[in-house]
Design a protein around this motif. Sequence first.
Motif, PDB file in Angstrom:
ATOM      1  N   ALA A  22      42.593 -33.902  69.427  1.00 34.40           N
ATOM      2  CA  ALA A  22      42.665 -35.006  68.467  1.00 34.40           C
ATOM      3  C   ALA A  22      41.281 -35.355  67.928  1.00 34.40           C
ATOM      4  O   ALA A  22      41.121 -35.626  66.727  1.00 34.40           O
ATOM      5  CB  ALA A  22      43.312 -36.228  69.119  1.00 34.40           C
ATOM      6  N   ALA A  23      40.282 -35.331  68.788  1.00 30.23           N
ATOM      7  CA  ALA A  23      38.918 -35.666  68.356  1.00 30.23           C
ATOM      8  C   ALA A  23      38.401 -34.671  67.326  1.00 30.23           C
ATOM      9  O   ALA A  23      37.849 -35.060  66.290  1.00 30.23           O
ATOM     10  CB  ALA A  23      37.978 -35.727  69.564  1.00 30.23           C
ATOM     11  N   ILE A  24      38.582 -33.386  67.557  1.00 28.73           N
ATOM     12  CA  ILE A  24      38.044 -32.391  66.627  1.00 28.73           C
ATOM     13  C   ILE A  24      38.861 -32.381  65.336  1.00 28.73           C
ATOM     14  O   ILE A  24      38.299 -32.212  64.244  1.00 28.73           O
ATOM     15  CB  ILE A  24      37.902 -30.990  67.278  1.00 28.73           C
ATOM     16  CG1 ILE A  24      36.922 -30.127  66.474  1.00 28.73           C
ATOM     17  CG2 ILE A  24      39.230 -30.310  67.451  1.00 28.73           C
ATOM     18  CD1 ILE A  24      35.491 -30.613  66.466  1.00 28.73           C
ATOM     19  N   PHE A  25      40.171 -32.572  65.422  1.00 26.80           N
ATOM     20  CA  PHE A  25      40.963 -32.702  64.198  1.00 26.80           C
ATOM     21  C   PHE A  25      40.480 -33.898  63.382  1.00 26.80           C
ATOM     22  O   PHE A  25      40.264 -33.789  62.171  1.00 26.80           O
ATOM     23  CB  PHE A  25      42.458 -32.842  64.516  1.00 26.80           C
ATOM     24  CG  PHE A  25      43.254 -33.321  63.333  1.00 26.80           C
ATOM     25  CD1 PHE A  25      43.422 -32.513  62.224  1.00 26.80           C
ATOM     26  CD2 PHE A  25      43.814 -34.595  63.323  1.00 26.80           C
ATOM     27  CE1 PHE A  25      44.145 -32.962  61.109  1.00 26.80           C
ATOM     28  CE2 PHE A  25      44.530 -35.050  62.227  1.00 26.80           C
ATOM     29  CZ  PHE A  25      44.686 -34.236  61.114  1.00 26.80           C
ATOM     30  N   GLY A  26      40.290 -35.024  64.026  1.00 29.84           N
ATOM     31  CA  GLY A  26      39.821 -36.227  63.324  1.00 29.84           C
ATOM     32  C   GLY A  26      38.462 -36.026  62.679  1.00 29.84           C
ATOM     33  O   GLY A  26      38.206 -36.507  61.571  1.00 29.84           O
TER      34      GLY A  26
END
Length: 171
Positions: A22-26
């Motif tokens: 989720a962090a890298i997608f965001g």
Amino acid sequence: MPRTPVPLYLSTAAGLSLLLSAAIFGFFYAWVCSTMWGLDAIDPRVAIAAMNGMNASVRNAVFAPAFFGTGPILLATAGLAALAGHRGAAGCFVAAGAAYLAGAFAVTLAVNVPMNQALMAAPVPQDIETAAQLWQDYSGRWQVYNLIRTLVTATVLGLCAMGIVRLAQAR
């Protein structure tokens, strides 16, 4: 068919996989829907300088776990799931890890980083037309590859979530 319990270490690894995915997608998504549009809308000399500043600052201890850790953690989670007898979940996590490494990590290293380094190596043109051409050439191509990374990491996040759902169904 009896249900296989989910060990705490596997639940923890799956949770960490979800968090990093989720962090890298965001991170990539924010560049798509605001950062690059904002830079495209300002004086290209300022945009070039700002992009160089952001690229120099991104190499830090806050960014590193998401960028460098997502693939390995997803693959480790796949291995742990397989060892615990959760083959369906393992398949989701291995697909997510492979997709991240090929479609986000490798693309970043092969395309976006060299583009960033070339932009940083060039002096910021004082002539606005020259700066506008440099920025236009850079920004358009950079955004295409960032969109690829964003779509891949969205898929990675979805696959990770599917893996967690499969683990939850096993309880």
